[in-house]
Write a protein that holds these residues in place. Structure first.
Motif, PDB file in Angstrom:
ATOM      1  N   TRP A 114       0.813  -1.224   0.000  1.00 23.18           N
ATOM      2  CA  TRP A 114       0.000   0.000   0.000  1.00 23.18           C
ATOM      3  C   TRP A 114       0.843   1.269   0.000  1.00 23.18           C
ATOM      4  CZ3 TRP A 114      -2.796  -2.267   4.794  1.00 23.18           C
ATOM      5  CH2 TRP A 114      -3.679  -3.261   4.372  1.00 23.18           C
ATOM      6  N   ASP A 115       2.155   1.110   0.146  1.00 27.44           N
ATOM      7  CA  ASP A 115       3.042   2.263   0.224  1.00 27.44           C
ATOM      8  C   ASP A 115       2.816   3.098   1.486  1.00 27.44           C
ATOM      9  OD1 ASP A 115       5.222   3.488  -0.819  1.00 27.44           O
ATOM     10  OD2 ASP A 115       4.076   5.081  -1.777  1.00 27.44           O
ATOM     11  N   VAL A 116       2.274   2.476   2.514  1.00 27.38           N
ATOM     12  CA  VAL A 116       2.246   3.125   3.830  1.00 27.38           C
ATOM     13  C   VAL A 116       2.666   2.063   4.840  1.00 27.38           C
ATOM     14  CG1 VAL A 116       0.500   4.882   3.431  1.00 27.38           C
ATOM     15  CG2 VAL A 116      -0.197   2.570   4.041  1.00 27.38           C
ATOM     16  N   TRP A 117       3.251   2.507   5.921  1.00 19.43           N
ATOM     17  CA  TRP A 117       3.695   1.529   6.921  1.00 19.43           C
ATOM     18  C   TRP A 117       2.540   1.004   7.743  1.00 19.43           C
ATOM     19  CZ3 TRP A 117       8.349  -0.365   6.358  1.00 19.43           C
ATOM     20  CH2 TRP A 117       9.338   0.416   5.758  1.00 19.43           C
ATOM     21  N   TRP A 118       1.552   1.834   7.934  1.00 21.51           N
ATOM     22  CA  TRP A 118       0.439   1.416   8.778  1.00 21.51           C
ATOM     23  C   TRP A 118      -0.827   2.058   8.279  1.00 21.51           C
ATOM     24  CZ3 TRP A 118      -0.193  -2.226  12.331  1.00 21.51           C
ATOM     25  CH2 TRP A 118      -1.369  -2.210  13.054  1.00 21.51           C
TER      26      TRP A 118
END
Lengths: 243, 207
Positions: A114-118
């Motif tokens: 998702w290209d986000v860590w969280w």
């Protein structure tokens, strides 16, 4: 036999891990996306998705450890035999470690997918909450004084009931803009992998089982020794031998 | 049925103290005033304060032992406490919801059925899970620190589900499917933990 169990399981886990690393990188196919366009682009997801094998391996036995802990807590509340409590406590300690690995690898995976860590998405949130319950268990054990064992057992049983919610929780679609199709941190993995990926996945699940059991046995031994030492000291105080 | 009668008696005892002192209702009604978020913040605060008061009062007067020694099943004590807390939380919600709808001009009552259902389910969940652990922690010295540590991870799903359902109802384009999805979630979560609490309460609370 009893003394051999821990080293034996540890060696099994090490061999299994080595072989599964080989299978993961040389044998298992890259995941085929359901989206033809992305297949052509060769998005970075396809390689990073290999973290799944370790993520799922740990997640399996995180749930297993929580169940062991919950069931032995039930046994403890029924029988009041502290040996059950030792098992519950040791299993939760191991579960905290496994949970940390699950959250960490899951975060790496989310970065790839998702290209986000969280992302505050139901399944991830529930996993984090389960982990917080386990951490709470450890804190209660340390700080709640004489009735800590009972309160902690209650928490372990409640935590066990949270597990199905973690497993079932699937958000209303993966609406994140960067969401790539294919395997996805917010979905169950086991039913969705292609046949070529199965040997690597199940071998890593099996090696982490050995690893979990090895950790559990050695942790139970030390927890039991701690408790017996505490009881002996109390007896010493009662008899006036210690002061 | 005797069990329910005893539970009602315990609940009524708590509520009567409340009616006479009005301590909680006054403090909690202050929190009335982003609509779904506000409503659920009010419910969460009402829950934690109400819970704390319901059990602190027993500890201050050292009456918990008397309550547990009463010739009724302990289950009745637990249910009574849970019912009293539920009623308090609902009282706050009844005060806050119209105020929120009016002050913020929000269509909070566009779907009265789902709204009432979601608030009731949220209140029941908070009261049930909260009563178990507030009662077990009653005698523990670091209770004030440990209660949130234990309670919040278990309660957050309720707040998330409640807020999601409410915001799906008041959105510009209401999404009733999502609203009902979260109500179902709340129902399942509540019933799982209600059964569990009824089952373990007796072995957890031992004086």
């Amino acid at each position: 036999m009893k003394k051999l169990a821990v080293p034996l399981l540890a060696v099994l886990a090490a061999i299994g891990l080595a072989v599964s690393v080989y299978l993961v990188f040389y044998d298992a196919p890259l995941e085929y996306s359901r989206n033809a366009e992305l297949q052509l682009n060769g998005s970075s997801l396809f390689f990073n998705q290999k973290i799944v094998y370790f993520h799922v391996g740990h997640a399996f036995w995180l749930f297993g450890a929580v169940f062991v802990s919950g069931l032995s807590s039930i046994a403890f509340l029924k029988t009041r035999n502290p040996r059950w409590d030792d098992i519950a406590s040791a299993s939760t300690d191991v579960a905290v470690a496994f949970g940390a690995v699950v959250l960490f690898t899951g975060s790496v995976w989310a970065k790839a997918a998702w290209d986000v860590w969280w992302k505050w998405e139901p399944r991830l949130t529930m996993s984090l909450l389960l982990w917080l319950i386990l951490v709470g268990y450890v804190l209660v054990r340390r700080f709640a004084g004489p009735s800590a064992d009972r309160i902690a057992s209650g928490m372990a049983i409640f935590g066990m009931v949270v597990v199905p919610f973690v497993y079932v929780m699937v958000g209303e679609g993966n609406s994140h803009p960067q969401a790539a199709p294919g395997l996805n941190p917010s979905e169950g993995v086991v039913g969705k992998i292609s046949p070529g990926m199965r040997p690597a996945l199940w071998l890593s699940v099996a090696s982490f089982l050995c690893w979990y059991v090895a950790l559990l046995i050695s942790r139970v031994q030390s927890t039991r020794a701690e408790r017996e030492l505490r009881e002996l000291r109390e007896r010493g105080f009662d008899l006036g031998v210690l002061s | 049925m005797a069990l329910l009668r005893h539970a009602a008696r315990v609940a009524w005892k708590d509520l009567r103290i409340e009616l006479r002192s009005r301590e909680i209702v006054y403090t909690m009604a202050f929190f009335g005033g982003a609509v779904p978020g506000m409503l659920w913040v009010a419910i969460a605060l009402a829950g934690t304060i109400g819970l704390g008061r319901a059990f602190d009062r027993e500890r201050e007067n050292d009456t918990m032992r008397a309550l547990l020694l009463a010739p009724v099943p302990r289950l009745a004590v637990f249910l009574g406490k849970a019912i009293a807390t539920t009623v308090l939380v609902l009282a706050v919600a009844v005060v806050c919801a119209p105020m929120l709808a009016w002050l913020l001009d929000a269509p909070l009552f566009a779907y009265p059925g789902p709204l009432v259902l979601v608030v009731v389910l949220g209140a029941v969940g908070i009261a049930v899970i909260g009563s178990v652990f507030a009662a077990t922690l009653l005698k523990v010295r670091s209770r004030d620190v440990l209660l949130p540590v234990i309670l919040y991870p278990l309660l957050v799903p309720l707040f998330v589900a409640g807020t999601s359902s409410t915001s799906a109802q008041v959105a510009e384009f209401p999404n009733l499917d999502a609203a009902w999805y979260w109500i179902e979630f709340l129902g399942i979560y509540d019933s799982a933990f209600l059964v569990l609490s009824v089952w373990v309460f007796e072995s957890l609370v031992i004086e």
